[in-house]
Design an enzyme around this catalytic site. Structure first.
Site, PDB file in Angstrom:
ATOM      1  N   GLU B 166       0.821  -1.211   0.000  1.00 48.56           N
ATOM      2  CA  GLU B 166       0.000   0.000   0.000  1.00 48.56           C
ATOM      3  C   GLU B 166       0.861   1.269   0.000  1.00 48.56           C
ATOM      4  O   GLU B 166       0.544   2.238  -0.671  1.00 48.56           O
ATOM      5  CB  GLU B 166      -0.956   0.002   1.205  1.00 48.56           C
ATOM      6  CG  GLU B 166      -2.170  -0.902   1.030  1.00 48.56           C
ATOM      7  CD  GLU B 166      -3.208  -0.341   0.053  1.00 48.56           C
ATOM      8  OE1 GLU B 166      -3.101   0.826  -0.360  1.00 48.56           O
ATOM      9  OE2 GLU B 166      -4.128  -1.103  -0.311  1.00 48.56           O
ATOM     10  N   GLU B 169       2.216   1.632  -3.498  1.00 49.05           N
ATOM     11  CA  GLU B 169       1.184   2.031  -4.452  1.00 49.05           C
ATOM     12  C   GLU B 169       0.805   3.498  -4.302  1.00 49.05           C
ATOM     13  O   GLU B 169       0.692   4.218  -5.284  1.00 49.05           O
ATOM     14  CB  GLU B 169      -0.084   1.178  -4.271  1.00 49.05           C
ATOM     15  CG  GLU B 169       0.015  -0.199  -4.899  1.00 49.05           C
ATOM     16  CD  GLU B 169      -1.223  -1.051  -4.656  1.00 49.05           C
ATOM     17  OE1 GLU B 169      -1.158  -2.265  -4.917  1.00 49.05           O
ATOM     18  OE2 GLU B 169      -2.250  -0.504  -4.185  1.00 49.05           O
TER      19      GLU B 169
END
Lengths: 282, 282
Positions: B166, B169
């Site tokens: 995460e 990203e």
């Protein structure tokens, strides 16, 4: 929605030709339709027409996600939505939620369904006698071995509450929650879900065992030596881990997370934080 | 199952009058029927007859739980099962699982559906500059505030892997997972599910930010003073908690759980244990 009532209740809709399903908008650009028991009078054909008209409207309006919640009793309409391209999202005993992502060029950002089940493993130690509370289950893969009480955290239940409840249910022992000592993460546990197990330390406040006979064969206070001498406690790395943290906990130096209720203003909800409280003291 | 093939494939069934649905038995006294795409040829009427005959047989056999897994494309059969008393158990895009508990005098012990979604909150600190990696989201309740990167743990994904993914990203920053510092437990988060958030510490191994523009408005390395001076960081107890554990982590004394892969012989699966590793060293 109640199709008979649509026009009188929603005068704005009369201007729309043709009729559409009443929908609630959300902050993410989506719409939700609630198909309730009283919509049982709606034929699949009539629902199909309403759905097609609605989809045209929502596409024109630039909506992205479309949710339809079918109450129990409306199973005859599932097929209509599936034919229009809707997919199952999740289900509960009383409803099926189906969803459709309209944008062809933007990847779907609809939130996924629940992915995890949460369970607890309860380490209940008698400091004085150096005994651990163990049970034998009637069914399943743990049959025939002495293990710590385990159980599922219910929807909406706090983990620390579930740990105390499960110990009481299975063994009759009252406990006070101390801390989370360890978390186990396992995938493809049941169906395709993942399972998180919080291994917790609890302090017993009663000692007389009452076995819950429908699921548990036997329960007892077992000396640590006997518990860790079981063949499976040396073979299975998870069980060995449980034995190790029992030892550390008995030694009085274990580190864990204790619960604290807090208010989240952003979520407008109270929640629980599990954390090493000593870290925050200075 | 393939109804046309039932008799030739299952000669035992020819002795049974009338025909029943092929079912797989489980170790808990239940049976599972898989209704596959190729069963689309089966009419609701024919399925209804087969199901009724099957239920009579399973009741005689003393079975308890009956599961029917309807593949996508068989929505026309949902109604038949519902009429026989089956309830939705859970759904995925490609199937609906319905279930029925036969015993009238024993309470249902069928396992429940997935109840939780799991998310991570990533505390990525630059030790040297005492800065924390923060983002602003485009949508949702956190819009307009600087917050730590957060995201959903995918089905089957390990939490420590999700945290690293995460952060990468959303911000382009590479990190190494350090430890779980805190767990937040929230109920009724989305639909009726509960949400567990693992607040994790990660060490950055790169520092040049690349914002993921579809969901994130901005990302930056922010001095701790500025991060904690935001009005919402003092009002919201969860955010205040995040600020506190950032401080403790920067002080180098934070306690947390680190991941370790282990093999569960009983489950016949590898899994991850998160635990305070120092406790187990002695």
């Amino acid at each position: 929605m109640s199709p008979v009532d649509v026009k009188p209740k929603h005068p704005a809709m009369e201007r729309q030709d043709p009729a559409v399903l009443p929908a609630r908008e959300d902050e993410f650009g989506g719409v939700t339709v609630e198909m309730k028991k009283q919509d049982r009078a709606l034929s699949p054909e009539a629902f199909s027409r309403l759905l097609r008209n609605s989809m045209l409207l929502w596409k024109r309006q630039g909506k992205n996600g479309v949710w339809i919640r079918f109450s129990r009793g409306l199973e005859n309409l599932h097929e209509v939505a599936a034919r229009e391209g809707f997919e199952n999202h999740h289900a509960q005993p009383d409803y099926l939620m189906m969803a459709f992502w309209i944008p062809k060029t933007t990847p779907c950002t609809l939130p996924g369904s629940a992915t995890h089940r949460v369970t607890i493993g309860a380490i209940v130690l008698n400091d004085r006698t150096k005994e651990v509370l163990v049970v034998q289950e009637k069914k399943g893969k743990f049959r025939g071995v002495w293990k710590i009480p385990t159980g599922t955290v219910n929807e909406g239940e706090n983990t620390h509450v579930a740990a105390v409840r499960e110990v009481k249910e299975e063994t009759g022992i009252d406990t006070e929650f101390l801390k989370i000592l360890s978390v186990k993460e396992l995938h493809n546990a049941l169906f395709s879900w993942s399972e998180l197990t919080f291994i917790c330390a609890l302090r017993p406040t009663s000692f007389d065992i009452q076995v819950e006979e429908s699921e548990i064969d036997a329960a007892e206070w077992m000396p640590m030596e006997k518990f860790e001498a079981q063949p499976f406690a040396t073979k299975d790395e998870v069980c060995r881990h449980v034995v190790e943290i029992c030892r550390v906990q008995l030694g009085g130096v274990s580190t864990g997370f204790t619960p604290r209720g807090v208010m989240s203003v952003l979520e407008n909800k109270s929640c629980v934080l599990y954390h090493n409280a000593q870290d925050l003291k200075d």
